[in-house]
Scaffold this motif. Structure first.
Motif, short mmCIF file in Angstrom:
data_model
loop_
_atom_site.label_atom_id
_atom_site.label_comp_id
_atom_site.label_asym_id
_atom_site.label_seq_id
_atom_site.Cartn_x
_atom_site.Cartn_y
_atom_site.Cartn_z
N LEU A 11 -12.83 34.79 -7.90
CA LEU A 11 -14.26 34.51 -7.75
C LEU A 11 -14.64 33.11 -8.21
N HIS A 12 -13.71 32.15 -8.08
CA HIS A 12 -14.00 30.79 -8.52
C HIS A 12 -15.18 30.19 -7.76
N THR A 13 -15.20 30.34 -6.44
CA THR A 13 -16.31 29.80 -5.65
C THR A 13 -17.62 30.49 -6.03
N ALA A 14 -17.60 31.79 -6.21
CA ALA A 14 -18.80 32.53 -6.61
C ALA A 14 -19.25 32.08 -8.00
N PHE A 15 -18.30 31.82 -8.90
CA PHE A 15 -18.65 31.33 -10.23
C PHE A 15 -19.32 29.97 -10.15
N ARG A 16 -18.76 29.08 -9.34
CA ARG A 16 -19.35 27.74 -9.22
C ARG A 16 -20.76 27.82 -8.65
N ASP A 17 -21.00 28.71 -7.71
CA ASP A 17 -22.34 28.91 -7.17
C ASP A 17 -23.29 29.42 -8.25
N CYS A 18 -22.82 30.36 -9.05
CA CYS A 18 -23.61 30.91 -10.15
C CYS A 18 -23.93 29.81 -11.16
N ARG A 19 -22.95 29.02 -11.47
CA ARG A 19 -23.13 27.93 -12.45
C ARG A 19 -24.12 26.89 -11.94
N THR A 20 -24.08 26.60 -10.64
CA THR A 20 -25.04 25.67 -10.05
C THR A 20 -26.46 26.23 -10.16
N ASP A 21 -26.61 27.54 -9.96
CA ASP A 21 -27.92 28.19 -10.09
C ASP A 21 -28.46 28.01 -11.52
N TRP A 22 -27.60 28.08 -12.52
CA TRP A 22 -28.01 27.92 -13.91
C TRP A 22 -28.48 26.49 -14.18
N ASP A 38 -12.82 24.13 -19.09
CA ASP A 38 -13.09 23.37 -17.86
C ASP A 38 -13.10 24.35 -16.68
N PRO A 39 -14.13 25.20 -16.59
CA PRO A 39 -14.14 26.22 -15.55
C PRO A 39 -14.45 25.70 -14.14
N ASP A 40 -14.73 24.41 -14.01
CA ASP A 40 -15.10 23.87 -12.70
C ASP A 40 -13.90 23.52 -11.83
N THR A 41 -12.76 23.20 -12.46
CA THR A 41 -11.55 22.89 -11.67
C THR A 41 -10.73 24.17 -11.51
N PRO A 42 -9.95 24.28 -10.45
CA PRO A 42 -9.14 25.50 -10.27
C PRO A 42 -8.20 25.78 -11.45
N GLU A 65 -22.13 41.55 -6.92
CA GLU A 65 -22.64 42.33 -5.79
C GLU A 65 -22.35 41.56 -4.51
N ASP A 66 -21.69 42.22 -3.58
CA ASP A 66 -21.37 41.62 -2.27
C ASP A 66 -20.70 40.26 -2.41
N GLY A 67 -19.80 40.13 -3.37
CA GLY A 67 -19.08 38.88 -3.57
C GLY A 67 -19.83 37.80 -4.31
N HIS A 68 -21.07 38.10 -4.72
CA HIS A 68 -21.89 37.14 -5.46
C HIS A 68 -21.83 37.46 -6.95
#
Length: 170
Positions: A11-22, A38-42, A65-68
Motif C-alpha cells: 500500500l505504498h502508493t495509497a500511503f503516499r496519497d494519504c500522507r499528501t492529504d495530511w 523515510d516512508p516516502d521512498t520505496p 477501504e477499497d484500496g484507500h
C-alpha cells in the motif's frame, strides 16, 4: 466497508496519497512515523513497515477501504504514560464519518483479548472530535492539564464497551 489490516508494503502508493492529504509538516497520528523514518521512498517505506510491524508489545493497524488508506490505529500492550495505550489518526478527507469511533471499538476488543482490563488514551485538550470518539467508546475523563486530556476506558465484563455503532457511518 472499511477494514483494519496490518501495515503492508503493498500500500505504498495509497500511503503516499494519504500522507499528501495530511499535508506537509503535520504529524500523522497512529502511524508511528519518527523523524528518522523515510516512508516516502520505496526502500525507506519497506524499512519503516518492518520496524512498526516487528515492534514488541505493539499492534499497528491501518484503516483501509477499497484500496484507500483512510487512517491508522496502534495498540501498545504496555502502558506509556506519555502516549497512552492507543493512538489513532484519520486522514482529513475521511474524517466525520465515524471511522475513528469504529476503529477504536475494534481495537478495544483487541486490547481486551491481549489481557488488558483498562486502557489510557490521550488527546489534545482542544481536539473535541477525538474526545468525542473516546467518550463514545466509554472513555472517562481522568484529567485535563490544559494541553492534554487523559481518558481511561475500562474493558471489564468480558469485553470492550459497546460503541454506539459497530460500523462507521457512511
Amino acid at each position: 466497508m472499511p477494514e483494519l489490516i496490518p501495515p503492508t508494503t503493498t500500500l505504498h502508493t495509497a500511503f503516499r496519497d494519504c500522507r499528501t492529504d495530511w499535508g506537509p509538516g503535520t504529524h500523522e497520528d497512529g502511524f508511528g512515523i519518527t523523524t528518522t523514518d523515510d516512508p516516502d521512498t520505496p526502500a525507506g517505506f519497506t524499512t519503516w513497515i518492518h520496524r512498526i510491524t516487528t515492534r514488541p508489545h505493539s499492534t499497528p493497524r491501518w484503516i483501509v477501504e477499497d484500496g484507500h488508506l483512510l487512517g491508522a490505529i496502534t495498540l501498545q500492550h504496555r502502558l506509556n504514560e506519555q502516549t497512552g495505550h492507543i493512538g489513532y489518526g484519520i486522514r482529513p478527507s475521511a474524517r466525520g464519518h465515524g471511522l475513528a469511533t469504529w476503529a477504536l471499538a475494534q481495537t478495544l476488543t483487541l486490547a481486551h483479548t491481549t489481557g488488558l482490563d483498562r486502557v489510557l488514551l490521550l488527546c489534545a485538550s482542544g481536539n473535541t472530535a477525538s474526545a468525542r470518539t473516546i467518550e463514545r467508546n466509554g472513555g472517562t475523563l481522568a484529567g485535563d492539564n490544559g494541553h492534554m486530556k487523559r481518558y481511561w476506558i475500562t474493558l471489564g465484563n468480558g469485553g470492550a464497551p459497546q460503541p454506539a455503532s459497530t460500523s462507521p457511518i457512511n
